[in-house]
Write a protein that holds these residues in place. Structure first.
Motif, PDB file in Angstrom:
ATOM      1  N   ARG A 197     -15.964  -6.787  36.577  1.00 11.36           N
ATOM      2  CA  ARG A 197     -15.860  -5.453  37.398  1.00 11.36           C
ATOM      3  C   ARG A 197     -17.124  -4.982  37.653  1.00 11.36           C
ATOM      4  N   VAL A 198     -17.693  -5.341  38.683  1.00  5.91           N
ATOM      5  CA  VAL A 198     -19.131  -4.662  39.062  1.00  5.91           C
ATOM      6  C   VAL A 198     -18.811  -3.256  39.920  1.00  5.91           C
ATOM      7  N   LEU A 199     -19.657  -2.510  39.465  1.00  4.65           N
ATOM      8  CA  LEU A 199     -19.722  -1.145  40.083  1.00  4.65           C
ATOM      9  C   LEU A 199     -21.203  -0.676  40.723  1.00  4.65           C
ATOM     10  N   SER A 248     -19.218  -3.739  45.344  1.00  6.69           N
ATOM     11  CA  SER A 248     -18.562  -3.391  44.297  1.00  6.69           C
ATOM     12  C   SER A 248     -17.019  -3.983  44.447  1.00  6.69           C
ATOM     13  N   ALA A 249     -16.542  -5.017  43.305  1.00  7.17           N
ATOM     14  CA  ALA A 249     -15.432  -5.496  43.332  1.00  7.17           C
ATOM     15  C   ALA A 249     -15.374  -6.349  41.814  1.00  7.17           C
ATOM     16  N   VAL A 250     -14.523  -7.021  41.704  1.00  9.95           N
ATOM     17  CA  VAL A 250     -14.106  -7.955  40.301  1.00  9.95           C
ATOM     18  C   VAL A 250     -14.596  -9.286  40.848  1.00  9.95           C
ATOM     19  N   THR A 301     -28.887 -10.135  44.435  1.00 12.48           N
ATOM     20  CA  THR A 301     -29.929  -9.363  44.476  1.00 12.48           C
ATOM     21  C   THR A 301     -29.794  -7.985  45.511  1.00 12.48           C
ATOM     22  N   GLU A 302     -30.532  -7.210  45.522  1.00 17.56           N
ATOM     23  CA  GLU A 302     -30.387  -5.768  46.434  1.00 17.56           C
ATOM     24  C   GLU A 302     -28.864  -5.475  46.535  1.00 17.56           C
ATOM     25  N   THR A 303     -28.412  -5.036  45.625  1.00 17.25           N
ATOM     26  CA  THR A 303     -26.829  -4.759  45.588  1.00 17.25           C
ATOM     27  C   THR A 303     -26.672  -3.592  46.371  1.00 17.25           C
ATOM     28  N   GLN A 304     -25.503  -3.795  47.045  1.00 23.11           N
ATOM     29  CA  GLN A 304     -24.921  -2.618  47.946  1.00 23.11           C
ATOM     30  C   GLN A 304     -23.582  -2.299  47.290  1.00 23.11           C
TER      31      GLN A 304
END
Lengths: 112, 113
Positions: free
Chosen positions: A107-109, A85-87, A78-81
């Motif tokens: 892979r999250v951006l 960002s990473a795999v 939640t509340e991504t920052q």
């Protein structure tokens, strides 16, 4: 043997939004489900794990849910920052032992 | 407490050459394992060990040998390197019975030309 499938393979979210990654596993004897975060060029680092005797676990902005009947578990951020960002890799242990089978990774951006 | 260490960090080999990737841990972990990670893919288990003198094969053991003469060390040997073994290799360790959390080493990036 154990098979772990992970979806999606890539995920792009706006900063502040939530991210969800889902995994399914095949070995009904699996009882340990860790999630690892891997930044570019670095080693995988454990961020949260869950055992089969609980259905949900939270640690600040991260949570994991487990559905043993359906053999799937999910990671919720939640509340991504931007630093999220990473795999991300899910895994399940084989036959309730130490051997881990990993999913293919997501892979999250996080876009500022 | 250094955790899990690996050497070398980088290595370039020619096809047919042999080498040993070193892995050591100072946490008295019984379980040690080797994974390979190919670009854009997850980690695949090569070999593992549940204690000194005991090793077993993982998902992708072909082309690799291991031994475990001490609790601390778990070297991975490539007998005759092939381009298909170009990958990043990670060693990991954990306690055997009461915690499955695996600690990873920093990795060795291997290129076989």
């Amino acid at each position: 043997g154990e098979n772990v499938e992970q979806h999606p393979s890539t995920l792009s979210v706006q900063e502040g939004d939530s991210a969800v990654i889902k995994c399914t596993y095949s070995d009904s004897a699996s009882n340990y489900f860790p999630w690892y975060k891997q930044e570019l060029g670095k080693r995988p680092q454990l961020i949260i794990d869950i055992r089969s005797n609980v259905g949900e676990k939270k640690d600040q902005r991260i949570a994991v849910t487990l559905n043993k009947t359906a053999k799937h578990f999910s990671l919720h951020i939640t509340e991504t920052q931007p630093e999220d960002s990473a795999v991300y890799f899910c895994a399940a242990n084989k036959a309730a032992g130490n051997k881990l089978t990993f999913g293919g990774g997501t892979r999250v951006l996080v876009k500022p | 407490n250094a955790g899990v260490t690996q050497t070398p960090k980088f290595q370039v080999l020619k096809t047919g050459q042999s080498m040993t990737l070193q892995c050591a841990q100072d946490m008295n972990h019984e379980y040690m394992s080797w994974y390979r990670q190919d670009p854009g893919m997850g980690l695949r288990l090569i070999h593992y060990s549940v204690g000194a003198g005991i090793t077993d094969q993982g998902e992708v053991p072909n082309g690799y040998n291991v031994s475990r003469s001490t609790t601390e060390d778990f070297p991975l040997r490539l007998l005759s390197a092939a381009p298909s073994q170009t990958s990043v290799y990670f060693c990991a360790s954990s306690y055997l019975d009461h915690s499955y959390e695996q600690y990873f080493g920093p990795g060795t990036r291997l290129t076989v030309t």
